[in-house]
Structures are given as C-alpha cells and as structure tokens.
Design an enzyme around this catalytic site. Structure first.
Site, short mmCIF file in Angstrom:
data_model
loop_
_atom_site.label_atom_id
_atom_site.label_comp_id
_atom_site.label_asym_id
_atom_site.label_seq_id
_atom_site.Cartn_x
_atom_site.Cartn_y
_atom_site.Cartn_z
NE ARG A 1 -6.66 13.40 5.76
CZ ARG A 1 -7.00 12.16 6.09
NH1 ARG A 1 -6.41 11.57 7.11
NH2 ARG A 1 -7.90 11.51 5.41
NE ARG B 1 -3.87 1.97 2.41
CZ ARG B 1 -4.40 2.62 3.42
NH1 ARG B 1 -3.86 2.54 4.63
NH2 ARG B 1 -5.48 3.36 3.25
CE1 TYR C 1 -7.97 7.37 1.07
CE2 TYR C 1 -6.52 7.29 2.97
CZ TYR C 1 -7.73 7.63 2.41
OH TYR C 1 -8.71 8.20 3.18
CG ASP D 1 -11.54 2.64 6.67
OD1 ASP D 1 -10.42 2.08 6.66
OD2 ASP D 1 -11.68 3.85 6.93
C1 0GY Z 1 -8.23 4.48 5.81
C2 0GY Z 1 -8.17 5.93 5.91
C3 0GY Z 1 -7.29 6.71 6.57
C4 0GY Z 1 -6.11 6.31 7.21
C5 0GY Z 1 -5.27 5.41 6.76
O1 0GY Z 1 -3.35 4.16 6.84
C6 0GY Z 1 -3.99 5.05 7.38
O2 0GY Z 1 -3.60 5.66 8.37
O3 0GY Z 1 -5.55 4.76 5.66
C7 0GY Z 1 -7.54 8.16 6.58
O4 0GY Z 1 -7.06 8.82 7.50
O5 0GY Z 1 -8.25 8.67 5.69
O6 0GY Z 1 -8.61 3.95 4.79
O7 0GY Z 1 -7.90 3.75 6.71
#
Ligand code: 0GY
Length: 305
Positions: free
Chosen positions: A131, A125, A158, A258
């Site tokens: 952020r 990933r 992401y 999630d």
């Molecule tokens: C998600 C969303 C978030 C966080 C992370 O890996 C992570 O810290 O993905 C987010 O803050 O939008 O999908 O878990």
C-alpha cells in the site's frame, strides 16, 4: 509555494499528549519517528501514497523533551520519497541529538552518500508494504546495500508478516545489519507460539545482524488502547509478541514512538500512553536500559558508547 491538503480521514497527532507515568532511563533514544514538511518548505513527493499533515522538527523536539527522551532517530517516510531534505534539516537542527535514516536511489554517487553521512545519516530504508510502494524494491536494495556497507550503515526494512516467507532468504543474504520496523507487522490475532511468529523469531535467531523495533502497538493491536478509566493494559494483545522479542533478543531491540503516526484513520495513539506501554514489554530496568539506551547508542552513536 505549494499547498497540500492532507488525505481525507487522516487523524492528526496529539498536540497535547499525556505526561507518561513511566520515566524512561537517562539518555533514552526514540529510534523511530518522522518529520513531515512543513509542506510549504519541504514539499511532499509526487509519488506519495498519502498526504500527511505537517509535523515539524520543533514539534518533534518538543515531544522528545516532554516524554523525557534525549535523542531521536528520524526515519524518512514515503511521503517525502527520496528527497531527504526535511529529515536532514531536522537532524542538523538537533545539535548531535538526532541521526537519520534516508531513502536513496540506486544511482546515488559515493560523494552524495558521504554528504548524507556527514549530515548524520546512518541507514537507508526500504518499504515492502504494497500500500506504500509501487514496486517491490529488491533490485534497488541489492545495489544500494553494496554501496553503503563500507560506510557502516544499516538497512531498515518495513514488511508484513505474510511476506516474510518469500523475503526470508533475500534479507538473510544482504551484506549489512538490518533493522526491522514494527516486528515485521505480526498478525496479533494469531498465537504468539504459532507458525507465523515462529518464522519471525527464526529470522532473528539465525541472523545475528538483524535488529528489531518493537514499536507501533497501535498499528498492530485489535484490542486497542485502554478505556479511558485505564483499567486495562494498553494494546494488551501486542504485549506477548513484543515482550517475547525483547526477552529473547535483548541486545538487538529498539523502540520508537512513530510520531507523527502516518496514515492512521481509526485511532491516533497518545504518545504518553505509548511510553507507559514500555514496561509491559520490557519489564526490568536492565531490559529497559538496553532497549532505550544501550542498543540504539551502539547502532547510531557508536563513537559515544
Ligand atoms: C511508519 C508506518 C507507516 C508509514 C510509513 O514511510 C511511511 O509512509 O512508514 C505505515 O503506513 O504503516 O512506520 O511510519
């Protein structure tokens, strides 16, 4: 033993989610969820941008059973950095009913990748949300993509819709399948037929190797969950976006809870309600089966299809 204090304002996940009215098809996969710690056993990374509350594998499996799912894809969250031990431990304890998506560093050896594969990992990933990470990880991603491609793994990305124009060509040139988290985070106050979402649909249309998670309406919604009387559809402003993707690319969509919903401070979703949202974006039994069973099985358990 390290002790951790969760980030102020962080909301805890629902300990007792509602029982969904929608019954997911047999063999359904929750293709996006996490485990956090427990911090005393699996410490959080020094580089993390938030400190979560603990969310263990047992708690994840209890949720899986309560919601009626058969399997999980456990995705490494940024709070654990590139230490995949909590995720691997959870996958190992799932008796073949979970796969993992890891975070790895570019100097990872072939032997270490092989060990991850044997531990149930099928993807890596990369997070492009400013952020959540310090640097845009394009260089590392390029290096790692070539190391993993012969394992048949994919890359989970992401990013936010505003960043797609500059990342479009880079993503399109990567040598493996890609899985986009949360529809590339569209701005749902924009029209579903507007230019921003058109670009995302073009990204999928021109790249048959790209898959899309139609997950996380709670992160994208402005209208929010329904009022307690349940009169209005949950996350109704996200529905046209997710439904468009499900209907246009029915063989390349995935769905996940999630859980335990990292980093939410305004609104914590009820996981039962999230399951009840599924028929609004995948209205037929055929679409539901592809979204929840056929597609994730093809990607994560191809030997069992
Ligand atoms: C998600 C969303 C978030 C966080 C992370 O890996 C992570 O810290 O993905 C987010 O803050 O939008 O999908 O878990």
């Amino acid at each position: 033993m390290p002790t951790f204090e969760k980030t102020p304002g962080w909301l805890d996940w629902y300990a007792d989610p509602s029982q969904p009215r929608f019954q997911v098809p047999a063999g359904a996969v929750d293709a996006h969820c996490h485990v956090f710690g427990p911090g005393e056993e699996f410490p959080f990374a020094p580089t993390r941008k938030y400190t979560p509350c603990d969310a263990s594998d047992e708690q994840l499996f209890a949720l899986r059973d309560r919601l009626g799912f058969a399997r999980n894809v456990i995705v490494q969250a940024t709070c654990h950095g590139a230490d995949n031990s909590a995720m691997l431990d959870a996958v190992a304890k799932a008796d073949g009913r979970a796969r993992g998506v890891a975070t790895v560093k570019p100097d990872i050896s072939e032997a270490a990748l092989q060990r991850l594969h044997e531990g149930g990992v099928r993807g890596v990933r990369f997070n492009f949300l400013k952020r959540l990470v310090d640097v845009v990880p394009t260089a590392d991603l390029t290096t790692i993509s070539h190391k993993i491609k012969d394992l048949g793994w994919h890359i989970v990305i992401y990013f936010e819709a505003a960043d797609l124009p500059e990342l479009f060509d880079f993503f399109s040139g990567l040598p493996t399948d890609l899985v986009v988290d949360h529809m590339g985070r569209p701005d749902v106050t924009q029209p579903v037929d507007g230019p921003e979402f058109a670009l995302f649909q073009r990204f999928l249309a021109e790249n048959p190797q790209v898959w899309c998670k139609v997950s996380c309406p709670e992160r994208l919604s402005v209208s929010g969950p329904p009022a307690l009387n349940g009169e209005q559809a949950a996350y109704r402003d996200v529905v046209p976006f997710a439904r468009r993707i499900v209907e246009s690319f029915p063989d390349r969509v995935l769905w996940g809870t999630d859980w335990p919903h990292p980093n939410l401070k305004d609104h914590m979703p009820d996981d039962g309600l999230l399951v009840d949202y599924i028929p609004s974006i995948a209205p037929t039994a055929d679409l539901q089966r592809r979204l929840l069973v056929d597609n994730p099985m093809r990607l994560y358990w191809p030997d069992e299809v």
